[in-house]
Write a protein that holds these residues in place. Structure first.
Motif, PDB file in Angstrom:
ATOM      1  N   ALA A  97       0.823  -1.210   0.000  1.00 13.94           N
ATOM      2  CA  ALA A  97       0.000   0.000   0.000  1.00 13.94           C
ATOM      3  C   ALA A  97       0.858   1.261   0.000  1.00 13.94           C
ATOM      4  O   ALA A  97       0.573   2.218  -0.722  1.00 13.94           O
ATOM      5  CB  ALA A  97      -0.940  -0.001   1.200  1.00 13.94           C
ATOM      6  N   VAL A  98       1.919   1.273   0.798  1.00 16.13           N
ATOM      7  CA  VAL A  98       2.785   2.461   0.832  1.00 16.13           C
ATOM      8  C   VAL A  98       3.533   2.609  -0.490  1.00 16.13           C
ATOM      9  O   VAL A  98       3.804   3.720  -0.949  1.00 16.13           O
ATOM     10  CB  VAL A  98       3.771   2.419   2.020  1.00 16.13           C
ATOM     11  CG1 VAL A  98       3.019   2.446   3.333  1.00 16.13           C
ATOM     12  CG2 VAL A  98       4.694   1.213   1.955  1.00 16.13           C
ATOM     13  N   VAL A  99       3.839   1.483  -1.111  1.00 14.73           N
ATOM     14  CA  VAL A  99       4.491   1.511  -2.429  1.00 14.73           C
ATOM     15  C   VAL A  99       3.554   2.136  -3.457  1.00 14.73           C
ATOM     16  O   VAL A  99       3.968   2.975  -4.265  1.00 14.73           O
ATOM     17  CB  VAL A  99       4.905   0.083  -2.868  1.00 14.73           C
ATOM     18  CG1 VAL A  99       5.304   0.067  -4.346  1.00 14.73           C
ATOM     19  CG2 VAL A  99       6.052  -0.419  -2.013  1.00 14.73           C
ATOM     20  N   GLU A 100       2.278   1.745  -3.414  1.00 22.19           N
ATOM     21  CA  GLU A 100       1.284   2.307  -4.333  1.00 22.19           C
ATOM     22  C   GLU A 100       1.112   3.806  -4.107  1.00 22.19           C
ATOM     23  O   GLU A 100       1.032   4.579  -5.069  1.00 22.19           O
ATOM     24  CB  GLU A 100      -0.057   1.602  -4.148  1.00 22.19           C
ATOM     25  CG  GLU A 100      -0.089   0.177  -4.664  1.00 22.19           C
ATOM     26  CD  GLU A 100      -1.448  -0.483  -4.481  1.00 22.19           C
ATOM     27  OE1 GLU A 100      -1.619  -1.631  -4.938  1.00 22.19           O
ATOM     28  OE2 GLU A 100      -2.348   0.151  -3.893  1.00 22.19           O
ATOM     29  N   LEU A 101       1.054   4.221  -2.852  1.00 17.06           N
ATOM     30  CA  LEU A 101       0.842   5.632  -2.546  1.00 17.06           C
ATOM     31  C   LEU A 101       1.954   6.500  -3.103  1.00 17.06           C
ATOM     32  O   LEU A 101       1.700   7.515  -3.749  1.00 17.06           O
ATOM     33  CB  LEU A 101       0.726   5.821  -1.027  1.00 17.06           C
ATOM     34  CG  LEU A 101       0.515   7.263  -0.553  1.00 17.06           C
ATOM     35  CD1 LEU A 101      -0.805   7.814  -1.091  1.00 17.06           C
ATOM     36  CD2 LEU A 101       0.539   7.346   0.963  1.00 17.06           C
ATOM     37  N   VAL A 102       3.206   6.109  -2.863  1.00 17.15           N
ATOM     38  CA  VAL A 102       4.347   6.887  -3.358  1.00 17.15           C
ATOM     39  C   VAL A 102       4.390   6.878  -4.881  1.00 17.15           C
ATOM     40  O   VAL A 102       4.665   7.898  -5.515  1.00 17.15           O
ATOM     41  CB  VAL A 102       5.669   6.336  -2.769  1.00 17.15           C
ATOM     42  CG1 VAL A 102       6.871   6.994  -3.434  1.00 17.15           C
ATOM     43  CG2 VAL A 102       5.719   6.569  -1.262  1.00 17.15           C
ATOM     44  N   ALA A 103       4.084   5.730  -5.487  1.00 20.24           N
ATOM     45  CA  ALA A 103       4.100   5.625  -6.951  1.00 20.24           C
ATOM     46  C   ALA A 103       3.045   6.519  -7.589  1.00 20.24           C
ATOM     47  O   ALA A 103       3.291   7.161  -8.614  1.00 20.24           O
ATOM     48  CB  ALA A 103       3.888   4.174  -7.376  1.00 20.24           C
ATOM     49  N   LEU A 104       1.859   6.576  -6.983  1.00 19.88           N
ATOM     50  CA  LEU A 104       0.771   7.379  -7.533  1.00 19.88           C
ATOM     51  C   LEU A 104       0.990   8.873  -7.317  1.00 19.88           C
ATOM     52  O   LEU A 104       0.654   9.692  -8.170  1.00 19.88           O
ATOM     53  CB  LEU A 104      -0.567   6.965  -6.911  1.00 19.88           C
ATOM     54  CG  LEU A 104      -1.114   5.587  -7.295  1.00 19.88           C
ATOM     55  CD1 LEU A 104      -2.382   5.290  -6.514  1.00 19.88           C
ATOM     56  CD2 LEU A 104      -1.392   5.504  -8.795  1.00 19.88           C
TER      57      LEU A 104
END
Length: 303
Positions: A97-104
């Motif tokens: 989830a944190v990976v998705e947040l930073v990527a987005l």
């Protein structure tokens, strides 16, 4: 339509440059270790020089006003992006989830946005892009690090103000306001170095894509949803909001272009550093980068 056509042309040119990077990696001309050094060369030399030279122009109230508007629109853009991220990514207790947040949240505005702005709009496009890049760097090394690490990191905040990108922007603004122009004997080699930014940045992007397992990437269905949000929902949300803001169309287009860029490769580097799902981060980067070949020109149709 003309802007979209020009963007498509530049996108195809940059895709070819990225494919050169893919070719070099598969032919073992470069490896992961060399790619790290090339990436550092782009981030620490080519891009900062390009940003600095974009400020080497005659002072005008119109440019100052445009830069201030760019700062304001960039702030609006990141607030809107954050709101969308909160809607899409809801379980920050999970590594993915944190990976998705930073990527987005943080697009590849440095490696792809700056070269695109340079290719389509020239030095003036890069000039206005600096506001978005500076804000993205500040947020990435503050909010991004806190999200990834789960705690406040003061050392990362120091990196914001000591990074070559921010230093070059600050020096560029000082020289622009004070009308300090570098001598021709220095300006000419600086322009040559600045012109190396686009080919080298895109080759590095291509090398990064070559390291991903594309078969696995295209079978990961959530990546299609994340790519849709990153490359379609976010830029078009800005198109809608900016429609009601009566300011320079060029500045609005630059901010939308920066937002329409794919996920940044820094997300993968952060995931490695803070022991999150770095493979997933690389997959998001690869998927959004490949799809952006079509979506970036499409988004420019509505600017």
């Amino acid at each position: 339509m003309e802007l979209a056509g020009m963007t498509m042309y530049k996108t195809l040119v940059m895709t070819i440059l990225a494919l050169v990077g893919v070719f070099c990696y598969h032919k073992k001309i470069v490896d992961q270790e060399m790619n790290k050094k090339l990436s550092e060369l782009v981030l620490s030399l080519f891009t900062p020089v390009l940003l600095f030279t974009s400020f080497q122009k005659d002072f005008s109230k119109e440019l100052v006003t445009g830069l201030m508007i760019s700062v304001l629109l960039s702030a609006i853009a990141f607030f809107l992006i954050w709101c969308i991220c909160k809607w899409v990514v809801r379980k920050l207790d999970k590594d993915y989830a944190v990976v998705e947040l930073v990527a987005l949240m943080y697009s590849n505005c440095g490696f792809i946005g700056i070269p695109m702005a340079q290719g389509i709009f020239g030095a003036e496009g890069v000039f206005y892009m600096t506001a978005y890049v500076a804000m993205a760097n500040f947020l990435l090394w503050s909010h991004g690090v806190i999200v990834m690490s789960g705690k406040s990191d003061i050392k990362s905040l120091k990196k914001v103000f000591t990074s070559p990108t921010i230093i070059s922007i600050i020096l560029g603004i000082i020289c622009f306001v004070a009308q300090i122009r570098v001598p021709q004997i220095i300006e000419e080699p600086m322009e040559m170095i600045a012109n190396m930014n686009t080919p080298m940045a895109m080759m590095v992007a291509g090398i990064n894509i070559a390291q991903a397992d594309l078969k696995q990437v295209f079978c990961h269905y959530r990546l299609y949803w994340l790519s849709f949000v990153k490359l379609i929902v976010m830029p078009f949300a800005l198109v809608g909001v900016f429609y009601f803001i009566p300011v320079s169309q060029l500045v609005k287009t630059i901010v939308i272009l920066a937002t329409a860029c794919p996920a940044g490769v820094t997300g993968s580097l952060f995931a490695l550093r803070y022991e999150k799902d770095s493979v997933y981060a690389a997959e998001i980067f690869a998927m959004t980068t490949i799809i952006s070949i079509v979506t970036v020109p499409f988004s420019m149709l509505f600017c």
